[in-house]
Enzyme design. Structure first.
Site, short mmCIF file in Angstrom:
data_model
loop_
_atom_site.label_atom_id
_atom_site.label_comp_id
_atom_site.label_asym_id
_atom_site.label_seq_id
_atom_site.Cartn_x
_atom_site.Cartn_y
_atom_site.Cartn_z
N GLU A 92 7.67 8.67 2.81
CA GLU A 92 6.88 8.58 4.03
C GLU A 92 7.03 7.24 4.72
OE1 GLU A 92 3.35 11.84 3.36
OE2 GLU A 92 2.81 9.75 3.65
N CYS A 105 5.43 0.87 8.42
CA CYS A 105 5.35 0.76 6.96
C CYS A 105 6.46 1.63 6.37
CB CYS A 105 3.96 1.25 6.52
SG CYS A 105 3.73 1.21 4.74
N CYS A 112 8.35 5.36 -8.05
CA CYS A 112 8.36 3.94 -8.42
C CYS A 112 8.27 3.84 -9.93
CB CYS A 112 7.19 3.20 -7.78
SG CYS A 112 7.18 1.43 -8.15
N CYS A 116 1.87 1.41 -11.62
CA CYS A 116 0.52 0.84 -11.52
C CYS A 116 -0.53 1.95 -11.66
CB CYS A 116 0.35 0.13 -10.19
SG CYS A 116 1.51 -1.24 -9.99
N CYS A 119 -2.03 3.61 -8.40
CA CYS A 119 -1.11 4.00 -7.33
C CYS A 119 -0.55 5.39 -7.58
CB CYS A 119 0.02 2.98 -7.24
SG CYS A 119 1.31 3.45 -6.07
N CYS A 346 -2.48 3.34 1.83
CA CYS A 346 -1.75 2.62 0.79
C CYS A 346 -1.82 3.34 -0.55
CB CYS A 346 -2.36 1.24 0.58
SG CYS A 346 -1.64 0.03 1.63
N1 SAH Z 1 5.50 -1.72 -4.64
C1 SAH Z 1 5.05 -2.69 -3.72
C2 SAH Z 1 4.88 -2.16 -2.31
C3 SAH Z 1 4.33 -0.78 -2.13
S1 SAH Z 1 2.63 -0.54 -2.52
C4 SAH Z 1 3.76 -3.31 -4.20
O1 SAH Z 1 3.19 -2.82 -5.15
O2 SAH Z 1 3.38 -4.33 -3.63
C5 SAH Z 1 1.82 -1.31 -1.14
C6 SAH Z 1 0.41 -1.79 -1.47
O3 SAH Z 1 -0.46 -0.68 -1.69
C7 SAH Z 1 0.35 -2.63 -2.73
O4 SAH Z 1 -0.43 -3.77 -2.56
C8 SAH Z 1 -0.31 -1.69 -3.68
O5 SAH Z 1 -0.92 -2.37 -4.73
C9 SAH Z 1 -1.28 -0.95 -2.81
N2 SAH Z 1 -1.78 0.29 -3.39
C10 SAH Z 1 -1.14 1.12 -4.21
N3 SAH Z 1 -1.94 2.17 -4.53
C11 SAH Z 1 -3.11 1.99 -3.89
C12 SAH Z 1 -4.30 2.74 -3.81
N4 SAH Z 1 -4.44 3.90 -4.44
N5 SAH Z 1 -5.30 2.27 -3.05
C13 SAH Z 1 -5.15 1.12 -2.36
N6 SAH Z 1 -4.04 0.37 -2.39
C14 SAH Z 1 -3.02 0.80 -3.16
FE1 SF4 Z 2 5.08 0.84 -7.50
FE2 SF4 Z 2 2.75 1.68 -6.56
FE3 SF4 Z 2 2.82 -0.35 -8.27
FE4 SF4 Z 2 3.75 -0.70 -5.76
S1 SF4 Z 2 1.65 -0.25 -6.36
S2 SF4 Z 2 4.73 -1.35 -7.69
S3 SF4 Z 2 4.60 1.35 -5.37
S4 SF4 Z 2 3.45 1.75 -8.71
#
Ligand code: SAH
Ligand code: SF4
Length: 394
Positions: A92, A105, A112, A116, A119, A346
């Site tokens: 997306e 974005c 990924c 995390c 996420c 996000c």
């Molecule tokens: N992988 C990179 C960039 C993509 S994620 C990173 O982790 O920085 C972009 C942002 O969205 C990151 O700061 C991530 O921590 C945040 N993010 C991921 N999942 C989220 C969620 N469920 N709610 C709010 N922010 C989230």
């Molecule tokens: Fe990967 Fe999501 Fe963690 Fe960003 S926040 S590094 S996209 S798992």
């Protein structure tokens, strides 16, 4: 010989390609401008290129966009595209218009590998890296689509954030030429301050980026201690916080801005206590492991999804946390979000990436699908005095 997709090339690579065809560099520059500045797909339309070159290109090259699975436009002009990248994978891209800028974005990977806990992309696991062409195609498509729709030849996208799906610094080889296309005056001409790479903390690659192409850096911190960050961002076990902050200090020597943005996703009862706010203040302050790190904190209310088992901090908690940081002298912003904004915000992008059918039907619930987009469109609360909490977009 398969035709080369010219979206894969930065200007140097395009010049090398043209040289193979017996063409001088200025021809590559013209071609590059046609592709990125004018959004041309058809070589025949490139009127100032010699006919012989246009014919050569027609046989050996293409300008290959991504297939659009769906597109949703919200009332305020925010647009979300779901692109098919083959093999049942989709990524997306979200365009967020604001008064003074237009932010795109962009995704860097299908899925990924970092995993995390909070996420949804991370929960799906890793499918594959996007190529340079697939990263650039998101910008190419968005910019030229929007120009057409708005009836303008002016630039629409002024800012790019690598905050879609994927960890950009785990796809460095494809990312770097894509950044160069974004920055190139013959390409999109974006300033280094207006292109942001967001990373979960791939330390060696932060150093590489600093040397190769120091754009603005956002680091997804999310926790003030290694014990907690190990759990939330598993990559922390490899590159613990002190090493990450050292890399940030080094990055600042070359960065286009004089601060690093730390993203901090607010998780109820996990990382949002007052004690943790104080720990965070200490971490980036004089007494922290690497001394003071010039930074801005961006608090992101968690966008929940069931498999995470996590919930969003209350807004009172977010405000209290923000206030402590502000009182401690840190510039702090809170990203605004709404209750049902779980699909486009996000960490929610292409939430059903392995299941296109489902993603499609989900996207077809237009009023719901477009609602989340509004949530990432921010109202600026006026001039932000240093050390105050404001609302911000990504
Ligand atoms: N992988 C990179 C960039 C993509 S994620 C990173 O982790 O920085 C972009 C942002 O969205 C990151 O700061 C991530 O921590 C945040 N993010 C991921 N999942 C989220 C969620 N469920 N709610 C709010 N922010 C989230
Ligand atoms: Fe990967 Fe999501 Fe963690 Fe960003 S926040 S590094 S996209 S798992």
């Amino acid at each position: 010989m398969t035709a080369a997709n010219l979206l894969e090339f930065d200007l140097d690579a395009l010049a090398a390609f043209c040289e193979q065809l017996g063409e001088k560099r200025f021809r590559a520059t013209q071609l590059f401008r046609w592709i990125h500045q004018k959004g041309a797909r058809d070589f025949a339309q490139m009127s100032d290129l010699a006919k012989s070159l246009r014919e050569k290109l027609a046989g050996r090259a293409t300008i290959q966009p991504l297939a659009v699975l769906s597109e949703h436009v919200s009332a305020d002009g925010t647009v979300k595209w779901l692109f098919d990248v083959g093999g049942g994978n989709a990524v997306e891209t979200v365009f967020i218009p604001e008064d003074d800028r237009g932010t795109l974005c962009i995704s860097s990977q299908a899925g990924c590998a970092v995993g995390c806990r909070f996420c949804s992309t991370g929960h799906q696991g890793f499918s594959r890296n996007l190529s340079t062409g697939e990263i650039v195609a998101q910008l190419w498509h968005a910019e030229h689509q929007l120009r057409g729709r708005l009836g303008t030849t002016e630039r629409v996208i002024s800012n790019v954030v690598m905050m879609g799906m994927g960890e950009p610094l785990q796809n460095y080889a494809a990312l770097l030429p894509a950044l160069r296309v974004m920055l190139d005056d013959h390409g999109y001409g974006l300033s280094r301050r207006r292109v942001t790479v967001s990373t979960s903390g791939v330390v060696p690659m932060i150093d590489r980026l600093r040397e190769d192409c120091p754009v603005a850096l956002a680091v997804s911190l999310h926790a003030p201690t290694d014990a907690l960050r190990d759990d939330l961002v598993p990559l922390n076990r490899k590159y613990p916080i002190a090493e990450l902050l050292e890399a940030c200090q080094r990055y600042l020597e070359a960065a286009p801005r004089d601060f690093i943005t730390f993203e901090y996703c607010m998780l109820d009862g996990v990382n949002d206590s007052e004690a943790q706010a104080r720990e965070l203040l200490r971490l980036v302050g004089e007494r922290g492991p690497v001394g003071r790190v010039p930074c801005k904190i961006n608090l992101i209310p968690f966008n929940p999804f069931p498999a995470s088992g996590l919930t969003r901090s209350s807004s009172a908690r977010v405000q209290a946390f923000a206030k402590l940081l502000v009182d401690g002298g840190l510039v702090t912003t809170v990203r605004r979000t709404r209750g049902d904004d779980i699909d486009a915000a996000c960490g929610q992008l292409a939430g059903e990436v392995q299941d296109r059918t489902n993603a499609r039907s989900r996207m077809q619930r237009a009023p719901i699908a477009i609602q989340p987009i509004d949530s990432v469109v921010q109202r600026r609360t006026g001039a932000a005095p240093s050390g105050s909490a404001t609302e911000t977009t990504r």
